[in-house]
Motif scaffolding. Sequence first.
Motif, PDB file in Angstrom:
ATOM      1  N   ASN A 113       0.803  -1.371  -0.119  1.00 29.74           N
ATOM      2  CA  ASN A 113       0.012  -0.121   0.093  1.00 29.74           C
ATOM      3  C   ASN A 113       0.811   1.136  -0.015  1.00 29.74           C
ATOM      4  OD1 ASN A 113      -1.810  -2.133   0.464  1.00 29.74           O
ATOM      5  ND2 ASN A 113      -2.878  -0.977   2.231  1.00 29.74           N
ATOM      6  N   ARG A 114       0.526   2.268  -0.836  1.00 34.34           N
ATOM      7  CA  ARG A 114       1.051   3.576  -0.754  1.00 34.34           C
ATOM      8  C   ARG A 114       0.578   4.211   0.517  1.00 34.34           C
ATOM      9  NH1 ARG A 114       2.863   6.142  -6.430  1.00 34.34           N
ATOM     10  NH2 ARG A 114       3.829   7.300  -4.758  1.00 34.34           N
ATOM     11  N   LEU A 115      -0.737   4.192   1.121  1.00 37.72           N
ATOM     12  CA  LEU A 115      -1.304   4.732   1.973  1.00 37.72           C
ATOM     13  C   LEU A 115      -1.778   3.709   3.230  1.00 37.72           C
ATOM     14  CD1 LEU A 115      -2.801   7.242   3.017  1.00 37.72           C
ATOM     15  CD2 LEU A 115      -4.539   6.449   1.895  1.00 37.72           C
ATOM     16  N   HIS A 116      -1.412   4.013   4.232  1.00 44.84           N
ATOM     17  CA  HIS A 116      -1.952   2.863   5.330  1.00 44.84           C
ATOM     18  C   HIS A 116      -2.394   3.573   6.560  1.00 44.84           C
ATOM     19  CE1 HIS A 116       2.386   3.655   6.435  1.00 44.84           C
ATOM     20  NE2 HIS A 116       1.971   3.586   7.645  1.00 44.84           N
ATOM     21  N   LEU A 117      -2.879   2.933   7.371  1.00 41.20           N
ATOM     22  CA  LEU A 117      -3.338   3.442   8.660  1.00 41.20           C
ATOM     23  C   LEU A 117      -2.413   3.264   9.682  1.00 41.20           C
ATOM     24  CD1 LEU A 117      -7.012   2.247   8.857  1.00 41.20           C
ATOM     25  CD2 LEU A 117      -6.303   4.419   8.036  1.00 41.20           C
ATOM     26  N   ASP A 118      -2.353   4.119  10.428  1.00 43.99           N
ATOM     27  CA  ASP A 118      -1.490   3.905  11.835  1.00 43.99           C
ATOM     28  C   ASP A 118      -2.328   4.016  13.022  1.00 43.99           C
ATOM     29  OD1 ASP A 118       0.884   3.981  10.559  1.00 43.99           O
ATOM     30  OD2 ASP A 118       1.459   5.923  11.249  1.00 43.99           O
ATOM     31  N   VAL A 119      -2.289   3.020  14.029  1.00 46.09           N
ATOM     32  CA  VAL A 119      -3.160   2.744  15.068  1.00 46.09           C
ATOM     33  C   VAL A 119      -2.260   2.777  16.300  1.00 46.09           C
ATOM     34  CG1 VAL A 119      -4.988   1.741  14.052  1.00 46.09           C
ATOM     35  CG2 VAL A 119      -3.224   0.159  15.251  1.00 46.09           C
ATOM     36  N   SER A 120      -2.620   3.363  17.298  1.00 45.42           N
ATOM     37  CA  SER A 120      -2.010   3.522  18.543  1.00 45.42           C
ATOM     38  C   SER A 120      -2.958   2.894  19.749  1.00 45.42           C
ATOM     39  CB  SER A 120      -1.535   4.855  18.897  1.00 45.42           C
ATOM     40  OG  SER A 120      -0.877   5.310  18.209  1.00 45.42           O
ATOM     41  N   PRO A 121      -2.466   1.807  20.584  1.00 42.88           N
ATOM     42  CA  PRO A 121      -3.507   1.440  21.730  1.00 42.88           C
ATOM     43  C   PRO A 121      -3.460   2.526  22.846  1.00 42.88           C
ATOM     44  CG  PRO A 121      -1.378   0.271  21.364  1.00 42.88           C
ATOM     45  CD  PRO A 121      -1.317   1.089  20.570  1.00 42.88           C
ATOM     46  N   ILE A 122      -4.700   2.357  23.273  1.00 45.95           N
ATOM     47  CA  ILE A 122      -5.208   3.622  24.286  1.00 45.95           C
ATOM     48  C   ILE A 122      -5.170   2.909  25.787  1.00 45.95           C
ATOM     49  CG2 ILE A 122      -6.227   5.052  22.597  1.00 45.95           C
ATOM     50  CD1 ILE A 122      -8.875   4.079  23.903  1.00 45.95           C
ATOM     51  N   ASP A 123      -5.375   1.594  25.881  1.00 44.84           N
ATOM     52  CA  ASP A 123      -5.549   1.091  27.165  1.00 44.84           C
ATOM     53  C   ASP A 123      -4.715  -0.208  27.209  1.00 44.84           C
ATOM     54  OD1 ASP A 123      -6.952  -0.647  25.606  1.00 44.84           O
ATOM     55  OD2 ASP A 123      -8.803  -0.119  26.462  1.00 44.84           O
ATOM     56  N   SER A 124      -3.781  -0.489  26.716  1.00 44.78           N
ATOM     57  CA  SER A 124      -2.937  -1.624  26.866  1.00 44.78           C
ATOM     58  C   SER A 124      -1.459  -1.197  26.212  1.00 44.78           C
ATOM     59  CB  SER A 124      -3.656  -2.841  26.071  1.00 44.78           C
ATOM     60  OG  SER A 124      -3.554  -2.562  24.620  1.00 44.78           O
ATOM     61  N   THR A 125      -0.702  -2.377  26.258  1.00 43.40           N
ATOM     62  CA  THR A 125       0.591  -2.068  25.871  1.00 43.40           C
ATOM     63  C   THR A 125       0.595  -2.344  24.257  1.00 43.40           C
ATOM     64  OG1 THR A 125       1.264  -4.439  26.009  1.00 43.40           O
ATOM     65  CG2 THR A 125       1.886  -3.113  27.546  1.00 43.40           C
ATOM     66  N   THR A 126       1.688  -1.973  23.346  1.00 41.82           N
ATOM     67  CA  THR A 126       1.706  -2.234  22.141  1.00 41.82           C
ATOM     68  C   THR A 126       1.601  -3.485  21.694  1.00 41.82           C
ATOM     69  OG1 THR A 126       2.764  -0.212  21.699  1.00 41.82           O
ATOM     70  CG2 THR A 126       2.985  -1.876  19.864  1.00 41.82           C
ATOM     71  N   ASP A 127       2.477  -4.516  22.704  1.00 48.16           N
ATOM     72  CA  ASP A 127       2.469  -6.098  22.377  1.00 48.16           C
ATOM     73  C   ASP A 127       1.014  -6.684  22.553  1.00 48.16           C
ATOM     74  OD1 ASP A 127       5.038  -5.759  21.644  1.00 48.16           O
ATOM     75  OD2 ASP A 127       5.825  -6.264  23.841  1.00 48.16           O
ATOM     76  N   ASP A 128       0.489  -6.057  23.598  1.00 46.53           N
ATOM     77  CA  ASP A 128      -0.996  -6.694  23.917  1.00 46.53           C
ATOM     78  C   ASP A 128      -1.874  -6.348  22.921  1.00 46.53           C
ATOM     79  OD1 ASP A 128      -0.152  -7.691  26.399  1.00 46.53           O
ATOM     80  OD2 ASP A 128      -1.068  -6.016  27.660  1.00 46.53           O
TER      81      ASP A 128
END
Length: 132
Positions: A72-87
């Motif tokens: 993809n030339r465009l993608h979404l980024d998401v950030s967890p708000i209530d857990s770790t990145t690994d979780d």
Amino acid sequence: MTSRFTELVLDCHDPERLAAFWCAALDFKVIDRSEGKVEIGSWEPTVEEVRARQMPPTVVFIRVPEGKAVKNRLHLDVSPIDSTTDDEVTRLLGLGATKVDVGQGAGRNWVVMADPEGNEFDVLRTLAPSTG
């Protein structure tokens, strides 16, 4: 004169399946559906609200016959708000995502994943409050 960013549109084979994945991933809801199209969002937009200020865009999945061919030339980024990145990565894997290598290299502070149809997205640093 100005425009507003109102929708992000993703071509796919199965709009219902991808809408269900992204609703679960982002805690969005289906706000519109028609033949071959599903729209999801965190709110139900009105013309008045969109005209008044920039609001979060909705995500629209549209059925197309061709498959995904390249990164993809465009993608979404998401950030967890209530857990770790690994979780969060573990949770998204359980929803049907996969980890992918797009040449990002090792030692990055984000994880590159793909949704059930192979569209890449990144899981970034957690935004959860620190407990330490």
